[in-house]
Design an enzyme around this catalytic site. Structure first.
Site, PDB file in Angstrom:
ATOM      1  N   ASP A 124       0.844  -1.206   0.000  1.00 16.52           N
ATOM      2  CA  ASP A 124       0.000   0.000   0.000  1.00 16.52           C
ATOM      3  C   ASP A 124       0.877   1.253   0.000  1.00 16.52           C
ATOM      4  O   ASP A 124       0.699   2.161   0.813  1.00 16.52           O
ATOM      5  CB  ASP A 124      -0.948   0.000   1.198  1.00 16.52           C
ATOM      6  CG  ASP A 124      -2.090   1.006   1.026  1.00 16.52           C
ATOM      7  OD1 ASP A 124      -2.352   1.412  -0.124  1.00 16.52           O
ATOM      8  OD2 ASP A 124      -2.705   1.385   2.034  1.00 16.52           O
ATOM      9  N   ASP A 427      -8.826  24.793 -25.707  1.00 14.43           N
ATOM     10  CA  ASP A 427     -10.007  25.632 -25.489  1.00 14.43           C
ATOM     11  C   ASP A 427      -9.826  26.973 -26.193  1.00 14.43           C
ATOM     12  O   ASP A 427     -10.048  28.029 -25.611  1.00 14.43           O
ATOM     13  CB  ASP A 427     -10.252  25.827 -23.991  1.00 14.43           C
ATOM     14  CG  ASP A 427     -11.664  26.333 -23.699  1.00 14.43           C
ATOM     15  OD1 ASP A 427     -12.554  26.118 -24.544  1.00 14.43           O
ATOM     16  OD2 ASP A 427     -11.877  26.941 -22.639  1.00 14.43           O
TER      17      ASP A 427
END
Length: 635
Positions: A124, A427
């Site tokens: 982990d 954009d």
């Protein structure tokens, strides 16, 4: 090992919860010090017995390493297990030097190598399981998912104990763990790669072909280290021991750790990230452009240059210079997505320098919990955005048609520079082009109408702005985002995109310069997306019939459905615009040959809306696709 009873301790404060199954407290021993340890304060991890795995205490009791919190003892009652460990007074800092980053990576790799030598898999590894003590020493924590590999092999054989359970955090989990539910030492190597990627400003969640995307700003030597970790086939993935010999960290491990590192890889930027928990948020040397919020002064009349859902642009002063200040609204100041996009834009525009890109000046990155003042400071553009100019100053374009070429050339030059820096805008709209111009009346001696205003090309300059949705070319392969009405078919369909998608948007800007309309006044975003992306409909707005032929050719080539049929790059567009300029506007006296009201839109259904007095306007909220963050880019 001494055992301890919970009655011997008093709670000082809560450190946090590891997950829903456990929590950690800071506690003090009521009567004296812990025997042989000379400390009276510990961290106590309290775990529900239903979820407790004996591996955690077995492993902690077995290992002794400077980079792992010291285990003292554990106790239990009917419902809980209490693990007593070294309390780490963590170092809260948000910016690191390059050498500190490399040292952290070296410490983490060396720690994991030590564990693997003792047949321990952590399973982990992620930034939230790494803390720094008050002296800046890295500590690897949370062994709740760890196991001891009893096979004593070379690390490639699968650990029997983990064969039938997914353990760890999905974002950092190796492909074989997700697919087979099984872990190996090589699985830890993958998680290490994801963790290092995030430390240097990447996002492990952004994946292409199964592998997290490495940002362009990461140095070559760091890229090589990460790539050795992020190999899908575990058999080809490096061992921890091999990574210790990598040139990035080899001179910093073991006896050489305190010596000057002969290899000093230069990061191209300061890396910013808000993804880490507060106890381990990456911090780097303060860049020259970072300023304090109190260094800014706002206009007395609180002039607003643009107001959007997430941010507002105001006119202000920095060092007695007129500037535009784009502020994240306080209601969204702690929103992770909003802040990530803000940092992303700062990272990009702080490295762009071009006359046709709005000049970035400074940024304020405020982490104070009491007040959030994230803002970007840039040059003030007095002429507003191109959408407003087209709508409000239509007559100027009709009388001075050569200005169309000047504005389009400026945009193309800015975009060419951006692409050559590896940045795709994603954009490019009329809202994201700002203008500076002076309404200096130059009376035409041949004109009987003194109200007509004539401009030289030098009287106006256009600059591209708002790089919040931008990405480097390696990241853009399958990312969607931008204003739907300007979005290329391949972007709408989720196909790989590149700089040709910006060229498509540029074609719509050229169309807009002649139609005097915005694409979003014709159809709704949903309708436009459906019609443009559909191969049979292949919709494009109607080109006014009297647009000069060369402009028509440029428009149709730019917005061609097939990216391969579009201009190869903006340098080709610049050449075409220069040719157009020579053909139609050889001198000012010829400017009137295609001027006046002859150039108007033939689409009678289009309504031109006045954008108001704001210098930096925003488009409709619903026309923005992807992150949902921008109306016109960041605003």
């Amino acid at each position: 090992m001494n055992s301890h009873k919970k009655e011997e301790w008093e709670e000082i404060s809560s450190i946090g919860s590891c997950n829903s199954k456990s929590r950690v407290l800071k506690c003090r021993k009521k009567n004296g010090l812990i025997e042989n340890e000379k400390v009276d304060i510990v961290a106590v991890k309290i775990i529900n017995k239903k979820f407790f795995k004996r591996n955690e205490t077995d492993i902690l009791e077995k290992i002794r390493l400077f980079n792992i919190p010291r285990y003292y003892s554990h106790a239990e009652d009917d419902n809980y297990i209490y693990i007593y460990m070294e309390y780490i007074e963590d170092k809260k800092q948000l910016r690191f030097k390059e050498s500190e980053i490399i040292s952290m990576i070296a410490d983490l790799t060396e720690t994991l190598s030590f564990l693997h030598k003792h047949q321990i898999l952590h399973r982990d590894i992620k930034p939230s399981n790494i803390i720094l003590d008050k002296n800046g020493v890295l500590k690897l924590i949370d062994f709740g998912s760890s196991i001891i590999d009893q096979q004593q092999d070379d690390g490639d054989n699968i650990c029997k104990e983990s064969s039938f359970a997914i353990t760890g955090t999905h974002t950092y989990m190796a492909p074989e763990v997700k697919k087979l539910h099984r872990s190996t030492k090589k699985s830890d190597v993958w998680s290490l790669g994801c963790t290092v990627l995030e430390i240097v400003g990447g996002n492990p969640k952004k994946i292409f072909d199964g592998i997290p995307i490495i940002p362009n700003h990461v140095s070559e030597i760091m890229v090589d280290f990460i790539k050795r970790c992020l190999i899908i086939d575990p058999n080809k993935r490096s061992h921890m021991e091999e990574l210790l010999t990598h040139r990035l960290i080899s001179s910093m491990v073991g006896q050489n750790k305190n010596r000057e590192n002969n290899i000093e890889p230069k990061f191209n930027n300061d890396y910013l990230s808000s993804k880490f928990p507060e106890r381990f948020a990456p911090r780097f040397e303060k860049p020259k452009w970072e300023i304090e919020f109190n260094e800014l002064k706002f206009n007395k009349d609180d002039t607003v240059g643009g107001d959007g859902f997430f941010s507002v642009v105001k006119k202000g002063y920095y060092n007695e210079t007129e500037v535009a200040i784009k502020l994240i609204k306080k209601a969204h100041g702690e929103n992770v997505t909003v802040c990530d996009t803000f940092y992303h834009e700062v990272l990009i525009i702080s490295n762009l320098r071009h006359p046709n890109i709005v000049q970035f000046i400074a940024a304020c990155i405020k982490f104070d919990n009491k007040e959030v003042n994230h803002c970007i400071v840039s040059e003030w553009m007095s002429g507003g955005n191109l959408s407003q100019f087209i709508s409000n100053e239509r007559k100027i374009l009709e009388i001075n048609p050569h200005l169309r070429v000047k504005i389009l050339l400026d945009i193309a030059k800015g975009m060419l520079y951006s692409h050559r820096q590896g940045i795709i805008h994603r954009d490019l709209t009329s809202n994201n082009v700002l203008l500076n111009f002076r309404k200096k009346k130059l009376l035409n001696n041949n004109s009987s109408n003194n109200d007509e205003q004539f401009y030289d090309s030098d009287e106006i300059i256009a600059k591209v702005c708002d790089f919040g949705l931008s990405s480097n070319q390696s990241e853009s392969k399958k990312l969607r985002g931008g204003s739907i009405h300007y979005m290329a078919p391949e972007n709408l369909n989720g196909s790989p995109i590149n700089e040709k998608s910006d060229i498509y948007s540029f074609g719509l800007l050229v169309w807009q310069m002649f139609s005097y309309a915005s694409p979003n006044t014709i159809y709704s975003p949903k309708e436009m997306a459906s019609m443009v992306s559909d191969e049979k409909l292949n919709y494009r707005p109607q080109i006014p019939f009297n647009v000069p032929l060369k402009f028509k050719e440029l428009i149709t080539q730019c917005w061609d459905r097939n990216p391969l049929n579009r201009p190869k790059d903006f340098s080709e567009i610049i050449d075409k615009l220069k040719d157009i300029n020579q053909i139609y506007f050889q001198d000012n006296s010829n400017a009137s040959t295609i001027s006046s009201t002859a150039i108007t839109t033939t689409i009678s259904t289009i309504s031109i809306s006045n954008s108001g007095n704001s210098s930096y306007s925003t488009s409709d909220d619903s026309s923005t696709y992807g992150s949902g963050f921008y109306n016109s880019g960041f605003l």
